[in-house]
Design a protein around this motif. Structure first.
Motif, PDB file in Angstrom:
ATOM      1  N   LYS A  96      68.613  -5.340 -55.244  1.00  0.00           N
ATOM      2  CA  LYS A  96      67.903  -4.070 -55.112  1.00  0.00           C
ATOM      3  C   LYS A  96      67.335  -3.610 -56.440  1.00  0.00           C
ATOM      4  CE  LYS A  96      69.099   0.809 -54.345  1.00  0.00           C
ATOM      5  NZ  LYS A  96      69.832   1.796 -53.582  1.00  0.00           N
ATOM      6  N   GLY A 111      63.912   1.742 -53.476  1.00  0.00           N
ATOM      7  CA  GLY A 111      64.019   2.146 -52.083  1.00  0.00           C
ATOM      8  C   GLY A 111      63.653   1.047 -51.082  1.00  0.00           C
ATOM      9  N   ILE A 120      68.951  11.449 -60.346  1.00  0.00           N
ATOM     10  CA  ILE A 120      69.345  10.031 -60.195  1.00  0.00           C
ATOM     11  C   ILE A 120      68.037   9.287 -59.974  1.00  0.00           C
ATOM     12  CG2 ILE A 120      70.641   8.350 -58.814  1.00  0.00           C
ATOM     13  CD1 ILE A 120      72.203  10.935 -57.743  1.00  0.00           C
ATOM     14  N   ARG A 162      64.882   6.193 -61.487  1.00  0.00           N
ATOM     15  CA  ARG A 162      64.220   5.385 -62.498  1.00  0.00           C
ATOM     16  C   ARG A 162      63.546   6.369 -63.448  1.00  0.00           C
ATOM     17  NH1 ARG A 162      59.820   2.769 -60.708  1.00  0.00           N
ATOM     18  NH2 ARG A 162      59.677   3.755 -58.674  1.00  0.00           N
ATOM     19  N   GLN A 184      56.043   8.002 -63.036  1.00  0.00           N
ATOM     20  CA  GLN A 184      55.925   8.358 -61.615  1.00  0.00           C
ATOM     21  C   GLN A 184      56.875   9.492 -61.250  1.00  0.00           C
ATOM     22  OE1 GLN A 184      57.120   5.334 -58.699  1.00  0.00           O
ATOM     23  NE2 GLN A 184      57.352   6.932 -57.163  1.00  0.00           N
ATOM     24  N   LYS A 185      58.070   9.441 -61.813  1.00  0.00           N
ATOM     25  CA  LYS A 185      59.119  10.375 -61.383  1.00  0.00           C
ATOM     26  C   LYS A 185      58.991  11.755 -62.042  1.00  0.00           C
ATOM     27  CE  LYS A 185      60.958   7.257 -58.711  1.00  0.00           C
ATOM     28  NZ  LYS A 185      61.093   7.400 -57.259  1.00  0.00           N
ATOM     29  N   LEU A 232      71.449  10.514 -64.399  1.00  0.00           N
ATOM     30  CA  LEU A 232      71.753   9.077 -64.373  1.00  0.00           C
ATOM     31  C   LEU A 232      70.430   8.345 -64.177  1.00  0.00           C
ATOM     32  CD1 LEU A 232      73.541   6.501 -63.967  1.00  0.00           C
ATOM     33  CD2 LEU A 232      73.682   7.142 -61.548  1.00  0.00           C
ATOM     34  N   GLY A 233      70.102   7.461 -65.093  1.00  0.00           N
ATOM     35  CA  GLY A 233      68.844   6.749 -64.915  1.00  0.00           C
ATOM     36  C   GLY A 233      68.639   5.694 -65.970  1.00  0.00           C
ATOM     37  N   THR A 234      67.641   4.886 -65.712  1.00  0.00           N
ATOM     38  CA  THR A 234      67.273   3.852 -66.662  1.00  0.00           C
ATOM     39  C   THR A 234      65.781   3.613 -66.504  1.00  0.00           C
ATOM     40  OG1 THR A 234      67.485   1.496 -67.107  1.00  0.00           O
ATOM     41  CG2 THR A 234      68.177   2.199 -64.964  1.00  0.00           C
ATOM     42  N   GLY A 281      71.732   3.942 -67.318  1.00  0.00           N
ATOM     43  CA  GLY A 281      72.204   2.746 -66.625  1.00  0.00           C
ATOM     44  C   GLY A 281      72.005   2.904 -65.138  1.00  0.00           C
ATOM     45  N   TYR A 282      72.395   1.864 -64.416  1.00  0.00           N
ATOM     46  CA  TYR A 282      72.303   1.886 -62.953  1.00  0.00           C
ATOM     47  C   TYR A 282      73.722   1.817 -62.416  1.00  0.00           C
ATOM     48  CZ  TYR A 282      70.605   1.091 -58.292  1.00  0.00           C
ATOM     49  OH  TYR A 282      70.336   1.238 -56.959  1.00  0.00           O
ATOM     50  N   GLU A 331      75.734   2.650 -58.889  1.00  0.00           N
ATOM     51  CA  GLU A 331      75.716   3.090 -57.489  1.00  0.00           C
ATOM     52  C   GLU A 331      76.872   4.073 -57.203  1.00  0.00           C
ATOM     53  OE1 GLU A 331      73.228   1.277 -55.622  1.00  0.00           O
ATOM     54  OE2 GLU A 331      73.549   2.557 -53.897  1.00  0.00           O
ATOM     55  N   GLU A 336      55.391  10.128 -54.563  1.00  0.00           N
ATOM     56  CA  GLU A 336      56.662   9.629 -54.024  1.00  0.00           C
ATOM     57  C   GLU A 336      56.417   9.163 -52.597  1.00  0.00           C
ATOM     58  OE1 GLU A 336      59.576   8.077 -54.597  1.00  0.00           O
ATOM     59  OE2 GLU A 336      59.895   9.703 -56.029  1.00  0.00           O
ATOM     60  N   GLY A 386      60.857   8.436 -50.933  1.00  0.00           N
ATOM     61  CA  GLY A 386      61.966   9.014 -51.692  1.00  0.00           C
ATOM     62  C   GLY A 386      63.218   8.954 -50.852  1.00  0.00           C
ATOM     63  N   THR A 434      66.463   9.811 -52.578  1.00  0.00           N
ATOM     64  CA  THR A 434      67.519  10.654 -53.168  1.00  0.00           C
ATOM     65  C   THR A 434      67.499  12.067 -52.592  1.00  0.00           C
ATOM     66  OG1 THR A 434      66.121  11.096 -55.079  1.00  0.00           O
ATOM     67  CG2 THR A 434      67.716   9.324 -55.305  1.00  0.00           C
TER      68      THR A 434
HETATM   69  P1  ADP Z   1      62.193   4.322 -56.001  1.00  0.00           P
HETATM   70  O1  ADP Z   1      62.285   3.285 -54.935  1.00  0.00           O
HETATM   71  O2  ADP Z   1      60.796   4.725 -56.365  1.00  0.00           O
HETATM   72  O3  ADP Z   1      63.005   3.999 -57.223  1.00  0.00           O
HETATM   73  P2  ADP Z   1      63.660   6.008 -54.116  1.00  0.00           P
HETATM   74  O4  ADP Z   1      64.107   7.416 -54.194  1.00  0.00           O
HETATM   75  O5  ADP Z   1      62.897   5.598 -52.901  1.00  0.00           O
HETATM   76  O6  ADP Z   1      62.837   5.689 -55.449  1.00  0.00           O
HETATM   77  O7  ADP Z   1      64.912   5.041 -54.202  1.00  0.00           O
HETATM   78  C1  ADP Z   1      65.696   4.962 -55.348  1.00  0.00           C
HETATM   79  C2  ADP Z   1      67.034   4.378 -54.970  1.00  0.00           C
HETATM   80  O8  ADP Z   1      67.664   3.864 -56.147  1.00  0.00           O
HETATM   81  C3  ADP Z   1      68.007   5.396 -54.421  1.00  0.00           C
HETATM   82  O9  ADP Z   1      68.903   4.729 -53.567  1.00  0.00           O
HETATM   83  C4  ADP Z   1      68.707   5.913 -55.682  1.00  0.00           C
HETATM   84  O10 ADP Z   1      69.966   6.478 -55.404  1.00  0.00           O
HETATM   85  C5  ADP Z   1      68.825   4.641 -56.448  1.00  0.00           C
HETATM   86  N1  ADP Z   1      68.869   4.812 -57.911  1.00  0.00           N
HETATM   87  C6  ADP Z   1      67.830   5.062 -58.738  1.00  0.00           C
HETATM   88  N2  ADP Z   1      68.253   5.077 -60.016  1.00  0.00           N
HETATM   89  C7  ADP Z   1      69.574   4.847 -59.980  1.00  0.00           C
HETATM   90  C8  ADP Z   1      70.590   4.709 -60.990  1.00  0.00           C
HETATM   91  N3  ADP Z   1      70.302   4.818 -62.274  1.00  0.00           N
HETATM   92  N4  ADP Z   1      71.863   4.438 -60.599  1.00  0.00           N
HETATM   93  C9  ADP Z   1      72.151   4.321 -59.269  1.00  0.00           C
HETATM   94  N5  ADP Z   1      71.252   4.420 -58.288  1.00  0.00           N
HETATM   95  C10 ADP Z   1      69.980   4.673 -58.634  1.00  0.00           C
END
Ligand code: ADP
Length: 485
Positions: free
Chosen positions: A15, A18, A298, A300, A304-305, A327-329, A354-355, A357, A377, A380, A382
């Motif tokens: 993954k 989304g 939470i 990226r 875009q975000k 939380l992000g990277t 970092g990433y 879950e 978006e 989305g 989250t």
């Molecule tokens: P996109 O696909 O554009 O990144 P979405 O909101 O559709 O945005 O999906 C992002 C997914 O990735 C969600 O499940 C979100 O919880 C997860 N996610 C994004 N960044 C992180 C992170 N740093 N740690 C854990 N989960 C993350």
């Protein structure tokens, strides 16, 4: 109805965003409508153990010069068709697309053209007697599947889904023949995109129908501000375009049973959410004060975000005594800007780069509100998790955010319908206003509790959307049957 999904990502195996969540969850929801869905995925190292328990269902012969085969396996409630081609996919690295150094693999065009070719070969030869009625290709990585079907005059119809039009899969035109493309299709109405090959455009022009992941994004995609150069192509097919909002996996995202949170809860046991809030505050070194909301992000960390806007809006957030856990990277400048903010505001801003879950579950459970100031978006996810966990989404009014969150303005509050806060345009002042408005709503504890409960009761699972996909598949099959009658 037998449907072949083709994609480059699928949760919980591999993954980056989304897309993976959709590919991992939608087949299960479709199965409950009687559909037989198989998901074709490249066999990356992350899937090696799954493949060990599977069996070969199609020898593909040579694929991009070396032997390849399809292995059927079942895992995580999904029927997988794993594309074993070690020369293309058996690589260490940063996820499905990147080298260990974080660059795109230079042969990504070959890697994902191979996925498209495998789709066409499966449609032609079947997988141990299984022949799909319809192919559903996801994003550019799978989009040559529909093109190759058309190139082979296949009668099996296809649907291409756009999860994010920012990613289009461009390749040098000189590669065309080596990717298996008949260059007769290299023109403005085919897969040519300003002198290059566009995988996504190939899928968009070749598929029987096109879909994307929310009705608002479907409309936006036809506009130059959002279409990223493909708006004309998409508008030309406007009559064949559908927008269906993503659902979420309500078993994995269930605050009542979530193993990653210290105090599971539901709409009737909201006091237990406070324990998660305390755990979250502790994890991020934040003050647990309940005088003002604890926001989370939470995401990226990319343009875009819209999180550059949040950096500039932080003084307004802190001015109200609110806190932020992020939380992000992603982009280095955003990572360092947020880290710098956390260093200068200990106890008020906490950042984890970092990433993670499991941590994302704790954040959804513990925060009061989740900030999503995206410039665009497609759907989305989250904000949907936020609704499910009673963590009110504060969102830019765009794409799927506009379709899934109801702004708690005066009229909505009077009608008892608000589930979050929306703002537009996507600017720093508008984001600041939204943050302040959220703080005001939070200050009315009774109102906030009512909003939280209402958010938690929103239908965010796949039931409605799976039914819409079934109708769309049915339409495609009926149109195909009429055309060949
Ligand atoms: P996109 O696909 O554009 O990144 P979405 O909101 O559709 O945005 O999906 C992002 C997914 O990735 C969600 O499940 C979100 O919880 C997860 N996610 C994004 N960044 C992180 C992170 N740093 N740690 C854990 N989960 C993350």
């Amino acid at each position: 109805m037998k449907i072949l999904f083709a994609a480059s990502e699928c949760a919980p195996f591999i993954k980056t965003g989304g897309l993976a969540d959709v590919v991992g969850a939608l087949p299960k929801a479709l199965a409950s409508h009687g559909a037989d869905v198989r998901v074709m995925l490249p066999l990356y190292p992350a899937l090696a153990a799954v493949a060990d328990g599977g069996e070969e269902v199609l020898d593909l012969g040579a694929l991009m010069g070396y032997p390849a085969r399809l292995i059927a396996a079942e895992a995580a409630g999904l029927k997988l068709l794993l594309l074993e081609a070690p020369h293309l996919y058996d690589r260490a690295g940063g996820g499905p697309y990147l080298t260990p150094e974080g660059q795109d693999w230079p042969d990504n065009p070959q890697r994902f053209a191979a996925l498209g070719q495998a789709v066409a070969r499966l449609v032609h030869s079947g997988a141990d007697g299984w022949f799909p009625d319809l192919v559903h290709a996801h994003d550019w990585q799978a989009a040559l599947g529909p093109w190759f079907l058309k190139q082979a005059d296949s009668l099996v119809p296809s649907l291409t889904s756009i999860h994010n039009v920012a990613f289009q899969g461009l390749a040098d035109a000189a590669l065309g023949p080596s990717l298996g493309l008949d260059m007769a299709g290299f023109h403005a109405d085919g897969f040519e995109y300003y002198g290059s090959i566009s995988f996504l455009k190939a899928g968009l022009v070749a598929s029987d129908r096109i879909s994307t992941v929310s009705p608002t994004y479907a409309r936006e995609l036809m506009l130059p501000e959002f279409g990223m150069g493909l708006d004309g192509v998409i508008a030309a097919r406007g009559g064949d375009l559908s927008g269906i909002v993503n659902g979420i996996d309500t078993e994995i995202w269930n605050p009542a049973t979530d193993p990653d949170i210290p105090a599971p809860y539901g709409p009737r046991s909201l006091t237990r959410k406070a324990r998660n809030r305390a755990a979250l505050a502790k994890r991020f070194g934040l003050s647990p004060s309940e005088d003002a909301p604890l926001f989370c992000v939470i995401s990226r960390l990319t343009r875009q975000k819209g999180l550059d806007l949040l950096i500039d809006a932080l003084p307004a957030l802190l001015g109200r005594g609110a806190r932020l856990a992020l939380l992000g990277t992603g982009d280095a400048d955003l990572e360092s800007a947020f880290c710098h903010s956390a260093e200068t505001h200990p106890g008020q801003i906490g950042v984890v780069i970092g990433y993670d879950e499991a941590l994302s579950h704790l954040m959804q459970a513990g925060a009061d509100a989740i900030l999503i100031p995206s410039r665009f978006e497609p759907c989305g996810l989250t904000q949907l998790y936020g609704l499910r966990y009673g963590t009110l989404p504060v969102v830019a009014r765009t794409g799927g955010l506009a379709d899934t969150v109801i702004d708690a303005n005066h009229a909505a509050l009077a009608a008892g319908t608000g589930t979050g806060v929306q703002f537009a345009p996507v600017t720093q002042p508008a984001l600041e206003q939204a943050i302040l408005r959220t703080c005001d709503l939070y200050a009315d504890r009774k109102l906030w509790a009512a909003l939280t409960r209402r958010a938690m009761r929103q239908p965010v699972g796949w039931e409605d959307s799976a039914a819409q996909y079934m109708t769309l598949y049915q339409d495609i099959l009926s149109a195909g049957a009429e055309a060949s009658a």
